[in-house]
Design an enzyme around this catalytic site. Structure first.
Site, PDB file in Angstrom:
ATOM      1  N   SER A  73       0.734  -1.160   0.457  1.00  0.00           N
ATOM      2  CA  SER A  73      -0.449  -0.189  -0.291  1.00  0.00           C
ATOM      3  C   SER A  73       0.907   1.289   0.391  1.00  0.00           C
ATOM      4  CB  SER A  73      -1.296   0.275   1.391  1.00  0.00           C
ATOM      5  OG  SER A  73      -1.867  -1.184   1.230  1.00  0.00           O
ATOM      6  N   ASN A 103       3.110   4.825  -4.830  1.00  0.00           N
ATOM      7  CA  ASN A 103       4.034   4.494  -6.138  1.00  0.00           C
ATOM      8  C   ASN A 103       4.328   6.399  -6.478  1.00  0.00           C
ATOM      9  OD1 ASN A 103       1.961   2.287  -5.954  1.00  0.00           O
ATOM     10  ND2 ASN A 103       3.368   1.333  -7.615  1.00  0.00           N
ATOM     11  N   CYS A 104       3.147   7.069  -6.640  1.00  0.00           N
ATOM     12  CA  CYS A 104       3.101   8.281  -7.243  1.00  0.00           C
ATOM     13  C   CYS A 104       3.867   9.163  -6.408  1.00  0.00           C
ATOM     14  CB  CYS A 104       1.918   8.617  -7.584  1.00  0.00           C
ATOM     15  SG  CYS A 104       0.575   7.335  -7.635  1.00  0.00           S
ATOM     16  N   THR A 149      -9.556 -13.720 -15.691  1.00  0.00           N
ATOM     17  CA  THR A 149      -9.264 -13.914 -16.836  1.00  0.00           C
ATOM     18  C   THR A 149      -9.847 -14.962 -17.682  1.00  0.00           C
ATOM     19  OG1 THR A 149      -8.407 -15.877 -15.435  1.00  0.00           O
ATOM     20  CG2 THR A 149      -6.606 -13.561 -15.259  1.00  0.00           C
ATOM     21  N   TYR A 153      -8.554 -13.769 -11.270  1.00  0.00           N
ATOM     22  CA  TYR A 153      -9.135 -12.060 -11.724  1.00  0.00           C
ATOM     23  C   TYR A 153      -7.992 -11.697 -11.817  1.00  0.00           C
ATOM     24  CZ  TYR A 153     -14.082 -13.008 -11.082  1.00  0.00           C
ATOM     25  OH  TYR A 153     -15.508 -13.629 -11.211  1.00  0.00           O
TER      26      TYR A 153
HETATM   27  C1  LIG Z   1       7.182   6.782  -9.917  1.00  0.00           C
HETATM   28  C2  LIG Z   1       5.961   6.445 -10.265  1.00  0.00           C
HETATM   29  C3  LIG Z   1       4.721   7.442 -10.163  1.00  0.00           C
HETATM   30  C4  LIG Z   1       3.720   7.208 -10.457  1.00  0.00           C
HETATM   31  N1  LIG Z   1       3.044   8.057 -10.731  1.00  0.00           N
HETATM   32  C5  LIG Z   1       1.960   8.252 -11.011  1.00  0.00           C
HETATM   33  C6  LIG Z   1       0.220   9.262 -11.069  1.00  0.00           C
HETATM   34  O1  LIG Z   1       1.341  10.021 -10.535  1.00  0.00           O
HETATM   35  N2  LIG Z   1      -0.830   9.303 -11.390  1.00  0.00           N
HETATM   36  C7  LIG Z   1      -1.008   7.583 -11.121  1.00  0.00           C
HETATM   37  O2  LIG Z   1      -2.369   7.429 -11.850  1.00  0.00           O
HETATM   38  N3  LIG Z   1      -0.414   7.012 -11.542  1.00  0.00           N
HETATM   39  C8  LIG Z   1       0.938   6.726 -11.427  1.00  0.00           C
HETATM   40  N4  LIG Z   1       2.194   5.873 -11.204  1.00  0.00           N
HETATM   41  C9  LIG Z   1       1.565   4.474 -11.742  1.00  0.00           C
HETATM   42  C10 LIG Z   1       0.620   3.686 -10.479  1.00  0.00           C
HETATM   43  O3  LIG Z   1       1.464   3.889  -9.653  1.00  0.00           O
HETATM   44  C11 LIG Z   1       0.069   2.133 -11.253  1.00  0.00           C
HETATM   45  O4  LIG Z   1      -0.596   2.333 -12.214  1.00  0.00           O
HETATM   46  C12 LIG Z   1      -0.282   1.781 -10.246  1.00  0.00           C
HETATM   47  O5  LIG Z   1       0.655   1.279  -9.028  1.00  0.00           O
HETATM   48  C13 LIG Z   1      -0.500   0.272 -10.167  1.00  0.00           C
HETATM   49  O6  LIG Z   1      -0.904  -0.841  -9.962  1.00  0.00           O
HETATM   50  P1  LIG Z   1      -1.029  -2.507  -9.455  1.00  0.00           P
HETATM   51  O7  LIG Z   1      -1.678  -2.815  -8.224  1.00  0.00           O
HETATM   52  O8  LIG Z   1      -1.120  -2.585 -11.444  1.00  0.00           O
HETATM   53  O9  LIG Z   1       0.753  -2.762  -9.741  1.00  0.00           O
HETATM   54  P2  LIG Z   1       0.861  -1.828  -8.300  1.00  0.00           P
HETATM   55  O10 LIG Z   1       1.136  -1.291  -7.860  1.00  0.00           O
HETATM   56  O11 LIG Z   1       3.084  -2.026  -8.992  1.00  0.00           O
HETATM   57  O12 LIG Z   1       1.568  -3.485  -7.624  1.00  0.00           O
HETATM   58  C14 LIG Z   1       1.947  -4.206  -7.785  1.00  0.00           C
HETATM   59  C15 LIG Z   1       2.664  -5.940  -6.545  1.00  0.00           C
HETATM   60  O13 LIG Z   1       2.665  -6.203  -6.846  1.00  0.00           O
HETATM   61  C16 LIG Z   1       4.059  -6.741  -6.564  1.00  0.00           C
HETATM   62  N5  LIG Z   1       4.204  -8.347  -7.140  1.00  0.00           N
HETATM   63  C17 LIG Z   1       4.344  -8.472  -8.554  1.00  0.00           C
HETATM   64  N6  LIG Z   1       4.232  -9.556  -8.962  1.00  0.00           N
HETATM   65  C18 LIG Z   1       4.754 -10.680  -7.842  1.00  0.00           C
HETATM   66  C19 LIG Z   1       4.510 -11.909  -7.086  1.00  0.00           C
HETATM   67  N7  LIG Z   1       4.972 -13.039  -8.657  1.00  0.00           N
HETATM   68  N8  LIG Z   1       4.713 -12.079  -5.228  1.00  0.00           N
HETATM   69  C20 LIG Z   1       4.512 -10.911  -4.800  1.00  0.00           C
HETATM   70  N9  LIG Z   1       4.173  -9.894  -5.408  1.00  0.00           N
HETATM   71  C21 LIG Z   1       4.667  -9.555  -6.116  1.00  0.00           C
HETATM   72  C22 LIG Z   1       5.312  -5.609  -7.087  1.00  0.00           C
HETATM   73  O14 LIG Z   1       6.127  -6.035  -5.840  1.00  0.00           O
HETATM   74  C23 LIG Z   1       3.956  -5.134  -6.482  1.00  0.00           C
HETATM   75  O15 LIG Z   1       4.225  -3.931  -5.749  1.00  0.00           O
HETATM   76  C24 LIG Z   1       3.178   5.993 -11.065  1.00  0.00           C
HETATM   77  C25 LIG Z   1       4.055   4.689 -10.542  1.00  0.00           C
HETATM   78  C26 LIG Z   1       5.237   5.577 -10.531  1.00  0.00           C
HETATM   79  C27 LIG Z   1       6.614   3.931 -10.482  1.00  0.00           C
HETATM   80  C1  LIG Z   2      -4.530   1.765   1.203  1.00  0.00           C
HETATM   81  C2  LIG Z   2      -5.744   0.933   0.314  1.00  0.00           C
HETATM   82  C3  LIG Z   2      -6.076  -0.699   0.653  1.00  0.00           C
HETATM   83  C4  LIG Z   2      -6.964   1.383   0.403  1.00  0.00           C
HETATM   84  O1  LIG Z   2      -8.177   0.584   0.071  1.00  0.00           O
HETATM   85  P1  LIG Z   2      -9.573   0.823   0.723  1.00  0.00           P
HETATM   86  O2  LIG Z   2      -9.992   1.111   1.971  1.00  0.00           O
HETATM   87  O3  LIG Z   2     -10.511   0.339  -0.749  1.00  0.00           O
HETATM   88  O4  LIG Z   2      -9.786   2.350  -0.065  1.00  0.00           O
HETATM   89  P2  LIG Z   2     -10.150   3.628   1.250  1.00  0.00           P
HETATM   90  O5  LIG Z   2      -9.489   3.635   2.382  1.00  0.00           O
HETATM   91  O6  LIG Z   2      -9.774   5.610   0.090  1.00  0.00           O
HETATM   92  O7  LIG Z   2     -11.503   3.848   1.593  1.00  0.00           O
HETATM   93  C5  LIG Z   2     -12.629   3.678   0.482  1.00  0.00           C
HETATM   94  C6  LIG Z   2     -13.852   2.463   1.262  1.00  0.00           C
HETATM   95  O8  LIG Z   2     -14.104   4.023   2.221  1.00  0.00           O
HETATM   96  C7  LIG Z   2     -15.458   4.459   1.953  1.00  0.00           C
HETATM   97  N1  LIG Z   2     -15.723   5.286   2.555  1.00  0.00           N
HETATM   98  C8  LIG Z   2     -14.794   6.636   1.866  1.00  0.00           C
HETATM   99  N2  LIG Z   2     -15.775   7.764   2.904  1.00  0.00           N
HETATM  100  C9  LIG Z   2     -15.960   7.360   4.014  1.00  0.00           C
HETATM  101  C10 LIG Z   2     -17.109   8.117   4.843  1.00  0.00           C
HETATM  102  N3  LIG Z   2     -16.928   9.222   4.991  1.00  0.00           N
HETATM  103  N4  LIG Z   2     -18.823   7.265   5.373  1.00  0.00           N
HETATM  104  C11 LIG Z   2     -18.529   5.993   4.812  1.00  0.00           C
HETATM  105  N5  LIG Z   2     -18.005   5.273   3.593  1.00  0.00           N
HETATM  106  C12 LIG Z   2     -16.432   6.125   3.813  1.00  0.00           C
HETATM  107  C13 LIG Z   2     -15.945   4.012   0.663  1.00  0.00           C
HETATM  108  O9  LIG Z   2     -17.388   3.797   0.386  1.00  0.00           O
HETATM  109  C14 LIG Z   2     -15.102   2.687   0.535  1.00  0.00           C
HETATM  110  O10 LIG Z   2     -15.640   1.762   0.871  1.00  0.00           O
HETATM  111  P3  LIG Z   2     -16.636   0.927  -0.071  1.00  0.00           P
HETATM  112  O11 LIG Z   2     -14.768   0.403  -1.800  1.00  0.00           O
HETATM  113  O12 LIG Z   2     -16.685  -0.605   0.178  1.00  0.00           O
HETATM  114  O13 LIG Z   2     -17.524   1.643  -0.847  1.00  0.00           O
HETATM  115  C15 LIG Z   2      -5.281   0.974  -0.945  1.00  0.00           C
HETATM  116  O14 LIG Z   2      -6.168   1.867  -1.732  1.00  0.00           O
HETATM  117  C16 LIG Z   2      -3.823   1.246  -1.031  1.00  0.00           C
HETATM  118  O15 LIG Z   2      -3.236   0.305  -0.963  1.00  0.00           O
HETATM  119  N6  LIG Z   2      -3.810   2.876  -2.075  1.00  0.00           N
HETATM  120  C17 LIG Z   2      -2.387   2.512  -1.741  1.00  0.00           C
HETATM  121  C18 LIG Z   2      -1.755   2.433  -2.821  1.00  0.00           C
HETATM  122  C19 LIG Z   2      -1.885   2.881  -4.280  1.00  0.00           C
HETATM  123  O16 LIG Z   2      -3.249   3.614  -4.473  1.00  0.00           O
HETATM  124  N7  LIG Z   2      -0.794   2.975  -4.914  1.00  0.00           N
HETATM  125  C20 LIG Z   2      -0.909   3.997  -6.289  1.00  0.00           C
HETATM  126  C21 LIG Z   2      -1.095   5.777  -6.024  1.00  0.00           C
HETATM  127  S1  LIG Z   2      -0.033   6.463  -5.089  1.00  0.00           S
END
Ligand SMILES: Cc1cc2nc3c(=O)[nH]c(=O)nc-3n(C[C@H](O)[C@H](O)[C@H](O)COP(=O)(O)OP(=O)(O)OC[C@H]3O[C@@H](n4cnc5c(N)ncnc54)[C@H](O)[C@@H]3O)c2cc1C
Ligand SMILES: CC(C)(COP(=O)(O)OP(=O)(O)OC[C@H]1O[C@@H](n2cnc3c(N)ncnc32)[C@H](O)[C@@H]1OP(=O)(O)O)[C@@H](O)C(=O)NCCC(=O)NCCS
Ligand SMILES: Cc1cc2nc3c(=O)[nH]c(=O)nc-3n(C[C@H](O)[C@H](O)[C@H](O)COP(=O)(O)OP(=O)(O)OC[C@H]3O[C@@H](n4cnc5c(N)ncnc54)[C@H](O)[C@@H]3O)c2cc1C
Ligand SMILES: CC(C)(COP(=O)(O)OP(=O)(O)OC[C@H]1O[C@@H](n2cnc3c(N)ncnc32)[C@H](O)[C@@H]1OP(=O)(O)O)[C@@H](O)C(=O)NCCC(=O)NCCS
Lengths: 558, 558
Positions: A38, A41-42, A273, A279
């Protein structure tokens, strides 16, 4: 019910969290080969650039907090090495202990993400050449920057992440060059829009090398040499490789799952898939692009998160919610500019032979009479048949993200330029104008669609008929400050009295600074009997930037 | 073809400009009783407050520049005193020379706007009591402020313009009181949202007097006394009267044109009045509200401008474009806050007996890990039948206007909460989150619609069953910092292990700080056999502000 999820970041963690909310009693195991789940990345480029100061902020959840909140069995530092669909198990290895084991599932979700492309160039393994994908990469770069105090950075690839890295390294005080093989930065936008961004980057001191291929790397004394095709090598203390990513399909492929045309994991509209018990979501999947119908992969966090939620719904309730595909809405901050796009760029519409018209306007972020308004440029493409909005690109300062979001919402909902015309913006002077730029681009599009306005793109002006006349309808002062070669000046407010000076035997190309006065002049001329009149889209402003950048890029080829 | 237009600001000038573009050869005469045309009404409060420093900026066009550009016969300082539809003429008087004449038309357009309400209260004519509608009013106030150096201002009426005036006068250094007859400020929004704004205004040093009626004015020494019903009078050196406006229908009425139920000029969907040769636009007209179907008047510049364009189209091409009505999207800056609304407030849905559900969330303006994120609150209402979005209200700092614009666009296009769920926001850390607040309010709404989440509004919590149990699922530290009377504390992350402490024989009301943890707790409880569980919508955060403001307002009644 026992679920296994592979990958615990955007797509995987979102699936797990929603799944738990829908089913308190299911068994949920999530595997993550990295140390962290969690994470943001961004945010990684901004942590490297010290904009985000606290490393802890990168973690939305930790394995411990996630397990506590969602009662999920989180296995970090554990890689899934194989899927055995026939017996519904996965093989995993604990990367810390070396322990290998299998785990059974009823339903499996893949969210393995994508991997940065690392081409097999000579010298690619030399220290100091980094990719930016995860926390590990980031710690590595951050440590290198802190310890080696690099002076010069070369960023290879001018996509969103490459440019974010360029900005952040520049802000840290490094001298930054960006090398890009294409003839523009930011492949998802069209050239005139990219040109505005390129100009800004150059002004900020970023050195852009367009039309430039990297051929290899060498170590020389204490620094790197980045070898370029047909050009002198660049010195670097640090190289960021960001030429793109590839979906992580190895596991899926080995398990016999269908891989699609775009080389992503194939899924149906329920994110299922080719194996009904498996999935997949996120960067690793492909689906039909909602505009072209072509298989497409989206590398964006918003879609990954949303797919996670849909996937969980379909797992818990049976396939009951469709994923309608992504229109690839993306945005990036580049110093004082913001640039973003949604839908299909004009060049991609052309490539896909999708009929389209385009309109370009400049507009203020808010009422011009209220302090601080900033000019933005909006380009949209729409269907010549029914006005359906096909894409939008916006660049400027304040308020770019707002207009892009509205346009994205209309594209997503298959709306038309009439929805832009009718759009009721929240207007008070600090926020908008009585006619918002979104309305304005709608008006202009309607005029183009209905034939009230004929435009010529800045990219086409060079190739116009040799005998065409160019008329600059700006004021004499503006004309004197620079115009297009060969243009004569007839200011708009004088044109009604100077119609005799307008050539009757030639095609006429009218232009002003931004496009609006040219339109007004065109209306007058056409209704005064001149037939063949076009207005330069985006005006002198857009043309000049485009032209300068084209010349610059051409110079770089030589 | 000869067109006459009455009123040369938002609606009138827009009609004239578009008409000229469509018909270069028509004769267009525009009458304006004031000295100025095309001015920025919306900027007037900010000019008084010195935010807009240059008076010239208020004029988008002058009579001279407009005439030159659009070849329109602009007659300023000329009032139309009568319309004679039978002979198709208007009677006009030049207010500078006294000259009276008639002018004939083929088609006539009315855009006379609206007039501020000035109730016949004792003392209303005393100097120093101002309304703010046009440039004249503004010059008058500005002159008074500059010369008399007032110390204390009383603003009567807490609508958008009243509050803009309050802020601007406060910024000039005046001590400002706002008197409002209703029990909240900003009538178009619902009480919990207004409460947040009220709290902010009080913190900024504005004195709010709600539930307070003004009964008259008196002059005492060198200042005014504003008399209040059942309360001590307020001292003032300057009074701004902004209790609303009334459409200017006198001309239309005298000409025998149909006046509608809402007391605006009646127009059909082509903006044509009951006389086919007369059209009308802007603040003076009424049309069917697209949500309630009820006759409504909109006092907003965006709709006036858009109606002008449509009206011109219908004049030039014959009735070919419909006006689909306004959803009244409006916004206001209040010091560091922004608050806005679109569609029908919940209280108005209730009054109109339109079935609806509501959802409230708090969300960050952009990714929480990127510096500077600000919390906003979004409340939406939607149809329980199909999820159609009926209204949206947003309050907070940065990014409020963006979310409101997206929501407004969805309401306008008759979209649903599913469009919010699918909305693809432009996400990079400085602009949004992987789940934008717009997505989030969509998710929450879907949960409410499908029964996965049962909520209780903060306004209803006081009236819950006497035997209900209140559970605060925040951390012990948060609980200790203040909670709702009678609540017991079971932190979310402990609840699975403390189910035995949860009463089984009572309705349960759960709450956390913002609403999300309460939802998670509810999901656990419901799936653990507890039936009657509701979550406090908007959490303790919203409840506390609402509660404090209700107490404050009640105190003011006494
Ligand atoms: C530097 C950077 C900046 C970004 N900025 C933006 C942005 O500004 N806006 C935006 O919309 N998107 C941005 N993205 C893209 C965004 O982060 C990705 O699109 C998103 O995280 C994809 O989600 P995902 O779950 O598919 O993959 P990920 O978030 O990459 O998660 C995949 C995870 O699976 C794990 N994994 C893979 N294979 C295995 C395995 N075989 N066993 C166990 N674990 C495994 C990996 O370690 C990884 O942690 C950015 C990405 C990067 C890298
Ligand atoms: C942290 C993480 C596990 C959270 O997942 P999540 O619990 O589904 O998401 P949120 O914490 O945003 O919460 C959303 C939930 O809270 C609920 N919620 C939000 N505000 C609420 C409020 N005021 N009252 C009631 N429910 C509320 C939403 O309805 C949603 O639930 P639902 O999907 O069952 O409808 C996941 O988003 C994550 O790993 N994020 C970090 C990674 C990532 O996205 N990286 C790339 C971007 S940098
Ligand atoms: C202080 C203030 C702030 C505002 N802020 C906002 C805001 O932030 N956002 C927003 O959307 N809206 C705002 N508005 C509302 C907006 O300005 C109006 O909705 C809009 O101007 C209405 O356009 P109109 O053409 O109907 O009327 P107006 O713009 O008022 O123009 C009508 C004109 O007709 C003239 N006229 C009337 N009768 C005659 C006659 N018999 N002969 C000749 N001329 C005549 C009047 O002198 C007037 O100039 C604000 C208004 C005010 C006063
Ligand atoms: C000044 C005023 C007369 C302008 O009317 P207008 O000419 O219709 O409006 P704009 O100047 O915004 O121009 C819009 C036109 O330019 C066109 N245009 C804008 N940008 C363009 C571009 N880049 N290329 C081609 N055309 C362009 C639009 O299509 C539109 O023309 P259309 O209606 O024929 O389609 C009128 O808006 C006015 O009086 N405003 C001030 C009063 C007011 O609104 N007050 C309340 C708010 S504070």
């Amino acid at each position: 019910m026992k679920y296994i999820i592979i990958g615990a970041v955007a797509g995987g963690a979102s699936t797990a969290a929603r799944l738990r909310r829908l089913d308190e009693h299911a068994e949920i195991v999530i595997f993550e080969k990295g140390q962290y789940i969690s994470y943001a990345n961004c945010g990684l480029p901004y942590y490297i650039g010290n904009v985000i100061k606290d490393r802890n902020k990168l973690f939305v959840q930790t394995a411990t907090s996630f397990a506590a909140r969602f009662n999920v069995d989180v296995r970090v530092s554990t890689e899934v090495t194989a899927i055995n669909p026939s017996v519904k198990t996965v093989s995993a290895i604990n990367l810390l202990t070396g322990e290998e084991y299998t785990e059974s599932y009823d339903k499996l979700v893949l969210s393995p993400g994508a991997s940065p492309i690392r081409p097999a160039l000579p010298g690619i393994q030399i220290e100091g050449i980094f990719t930016v994908r995860n926390v590990g990469d980031t710690d590595y770069i951050k440590g290198y920057v802190t310890e080696s105090k690099p002076q010069k950075a070369v960023v290879i690839g001018a996509g969103f992440i490459g440019l974010e890295m360029a900005e952040n390294l520049h802000e840290l005080g490094l001298e930054v060059s960006v090398v890009e093989m294409g003839n523009q930065i930011l492949a998802p936008v069209d050239l005139p829009i990219a040109a505005i961004a390129q100009k800004h980057l150059r002004e900020k001191g970023i050195q852009l090398h367009l039309n430039t291929a990297v051929t290899g790397f060498e170590k020389e004394d204490d620094h790197l040499k980045v070898q370029l095709q047909d050009k002198a090598a660049l010195d670097a203390d640090l190289v960021i490789l960001s030429i793109g990513v590839r979906p992580d399909t190895k596991l899926a492929e080995n398990a016999g799952l269908k891989i699609g045309q775009a080389k992503g994991i194939w899924v149906n509209e329920y994110l299922q898939t080719s194996d009904p018990d498996i999935y997949a979501v996120g960067d690793a999947i492909e689906y039909a692009n909602p505009i072209s119908g072509q298989p497409t992969i989206t590398f964006l966090a918003g879609p990954a998160n949303k797919q996670g939620r849909i996937c969980a719904n379909n797992l818990a309730f049976g396939n009951n919610q469709k994923y309608n595909g992504s229109i690839n809405t993306a945005i990036v901050k580049l110093f004082d500019l913001t640039v973003g796009a949604a839908g299909m760029a004009v060049k991609h519409l052309e490539r896909n032979k999708i009929p389209h018209l385009t309109a370009t306007i400049h507009g203020n972020s808010h009422a011009g009479y209220y302090p601080g308004a900033q000019l933005m440029t909006i380009q949209i493409a729409f269907s010549p048949e029914n006005g359906q909005l096909l894409s939008a690109q916006v660049i400027g300062g304040e308020g770019v993200d707002k207009r892009l979001d509205v346009l994205s919402s209309v594209i997503k909902n298959k709306g038309t330029i009439y929805d832009l015309i009718e759009f009721e913006q929240a207007y008070a002077p600090p926020f908008s104008s009585a006619k918002d730029p979104v309305n304005m681009v709608g008006f202009v599009s309607e005029n183009i669609l209905l034939g009230g306005l004929k435009v010529i793109e800045c990219s086409k002006l060079d190739s116009v008929e040799a005998n065409a006349a160019l008329i600059d309808v700006r004021t004499p002062t503006e004309f004197a400050g620079g115009t297009i070669e060969g243009a004569v000046n007839i200011p708009l407010d004088e044109i009604r009295n100077r119609l005799t000076e307008v050539p009757t035997d030639k095609p006429l190309h009218i232009f002003c600074q931004q496009g609006m006065r040219g339109y007004l002049a065109q209306r007058i001329l056409v209704q005064s009997g001149f037939r063949n009149v076009t207005n330069l889209s985006g005006g002198y402003l857009l043309w000049k930037t485009y032209k300068d950048e084209m010349e610059q890029a051409e110079a770089e080829v030589l």
